[in-house]
Design an enzyme around this catalytic site. Structure first.
Site, PDB file in Angstrom:
ATOM      1  N   CYS A 277       9.882  11.251  -2.725  1.00  0.00           N
ATOM      2  CA  CYS A 277      10.994  10.299  -2.927  1.00  0.00           C
ATOM      3  C   CYS A 277      10.377   9.054  -3.560  1.00  0.00           C
ATOM      4  O   CYS A 277      10.199   8.037  -2.895  1.00  0.00           O
ATOM      5  CB  CYS A 277      11.676   9.970  -1.607  1.00  0.00           C
ATOM      6  SG  CYS A 277      12.170  11.420  -0.643  1.00  0.00           S
ATOM      7  N   CYS A 397      11.378   2.911   6.090  1.00  0.00           N
ATOM      8  CA  CYS A 397      11.312   1.460   6.309  1.00  0.00           C
ATOM      9  C   CYS A 397      12.336   1.085   7.383  1.00  0.00           C
ATOM     10  O   CYS A 397      13.192   0.224   7.200  1.00  0.00           O
ATOM     11  CB  CYS A 397      11.553   0.693   5.015  1.00  0.00           C
ATOM     12  SG  CYS A 397      13.083   1.091   4.154  1.00  0.00           S
TER      13      CYS A 397
END
Length: 458
Positions: A277, A397
């Site tokens: 990704c 994240c």
């Protein structure tokens, strides 16, 4: 035959420059009504409306700060507006919001200036009645500035904390259950503290100490990152894209917690690595630097529009060992297994709320649960690409359990040919919990993140 008379040339009218506050208002209105992403929009607006760096910094501060504190600002405005903020035209709502932000959070702007400039905007984008309302509400708030209402915590502190710290109530409730009152306050406060700009130096082009000196020569306050060798934190009004060293590829913008993810992956010179990704490309460039000219990074991105910045970043950093692939990472097929795979999965982003001012208002608890399904699929697909004895790192994240350790525990239960490799062997122990990387903004003074290093049994 007479020649026709030449027509007088018409000079093209130059557009009337917008004031900094008009640009800020345009951004806030677009985020509010069109659900635009504030960072991308700010970049475009400041490019389209060139202005003095100090004015550009003011626009950025007003937009990010107003969005960050919108929950508390709206609570205060509803206290002073009898008919309620929502009853006003959207443009007037946002004029009031940015006016209150300047009054309460920008020490360099006198309250009188915040009021006067807001009234000017209300006259231009509203009518005399709304301009009068803006003037009356803001002037009353100036008088009561030191005695503004603040909710009491009571038996259920979530609603009060949500207002005081300007976060959605569901988010506050979640963290109260997990961290308790005192630590939740610390986390909320960290999310409301504008962070420094963190950069990672390109070791192929310069050294950390050389670049630190360059920043100091620019009269910028900068310090070495605490945990990553090539990381520097820059304080103050620093716009990376405006300095020549950015375009020369000497550095990239990347938080220290992001750099630690690649440290956990541990790419070696000459290896074949997949970044499943990849956009916007910070971690891809870091992997490229580590595998060197004899190695190769297969950078996969599922959205065509995100390939361009990924490509631009590699070109700017003078890295030629990455193959960019447009594909859904869940369906990627390669003709041979690879040494390492990074699955830096799409996530809720709840670890980076200090940087993404408007993100807190876009998220719901349901969205955290729904994104976990995609994450599990990408984790499984990434694992299928790794050779026996190879390494897989899964990262987000976010620091939410559904996106982090619960994903890893479920994956290991379903894949007996994989095992967890203790992150403490690769990272500072302070950021490791139960063998996995867990970084919390209020504890570690950087973006929140989770990562786990998995080994495929030989």
């Amino acid at each position: 035959m007479n020649n026709p008379r030449p027509r007088p040339s018409r000079k093209r009218r130059e557009p009337i420059p917008k004031s900094p506050r008009e640009v800020a208002l345009e951004a806030l209105y677009a985020v509010d009504r069109r659900h635009a992403f504030s960072d991308r929009l700010l970049h475009k607006l400041l490019r389209d409306h060139p202005m003095d760096p100090r004015d550009a910094a003011m626009v950025t501060n007003i937009v990010r700060g107003t969005l960050r504190w919108q929950g508390r600002i709206d609570g205060l405005l509803n206290h002073f507006i009898k008919i309620g903020l929502d009853a006003l035209p959207p443009m007037i709502q946002n004029i009031l919001r940015m006016g209150v932000f300047q009054m309460l959070y920008m020490d360099r702007i006198p309250p009188s200036a915040a009021v006067d400039e807001s009234v000017k905007l209300a006259k231009k984008f509203g009518h005399p009645g709304t301009a009068g309302l803006v003037n009356a509400v803001l002037r009353k708030m100036v008088v009561e500035k030191d005695n503004l209402p603040e909710p009491r915590l009571g038996d259920n502190p979530a609603p009060a904390l949500a207002t005081i710290y300007s976060h959605p109530e569901w988010m506050v409730s979640r963290w109260l259950r997990r961290f308790g009152l005192d630590e939740t306050r610390e986390l909320l406060d960290a999310n409301n503290t504008p962070p420094p700009v963190t950069i990672r130096v390109n070791p192929n082009r310069t050294t950390r100490d050389e670049f630190l000196k360059r920043l100091h020569d620019m009269d910028l306050t900068a310090e070495i990152g605490e945990h990553h060798a090539n990381t520097i934190r820059v304080n103050g009004d620093f716009a990376p894209a405006s300095v020549s060293s950015f375009h020369e590829g000497l550095f990239t913008v990347q938080d220290e917690s992001e750099s630690m993810v690649v440290d956990l992956l541990g790419p070696k010179p000459g290896e074949l690595v997949v970044d499943l990704c990849a956009a916007p490309g910070g971690k891809t460039s870091q992997i490229s630097e580590l595998v060197g000219k004899k190695g190769l990074v297969i950078a996969v991105e599922g959205q065509k529009g995100r390939l361009k910045p990924l490509c631009e970043n590699q070109t700017r950093m003078a890295l030629t060992n990455a193959a960019l692939v447009l594909a859904d990472g869940r369906n990627l097929v390669l003709n041979k297994p690879v040494d390492r795979v990074l699955v830096d999965a799409p996530c809720s982003g709840l670890g980076v709320l200090a940087k993404r001012a408007d993100a807190r208002w876009r998220k719901t608890e349901a969205s955290v649960r729904s994104i976990a399904v995609l994450q599990a699929e990408l984790l499984k697909a990434g694992a299928a690409l790794v050779r026996p004895g190879g390494v897989l790192v899964y990262s987000v994240c976010s620091m939410e359990p559904e996106e982090g350790d619960q994903q890893i525990k479920r994956f290991l239960a379903e894949h007996p040919d994989w095992q967890l490799d203790d992150a403490a062997a690769h990272l500072p122990a302070v950021m490791v919990t139960d063998g996995m990387m867990l970084i919390l903004p209020h504890r570690h003074k950087m973006d929140g993140a989770f990562a786990a290093r998995l080994l495929r049994k030989a």
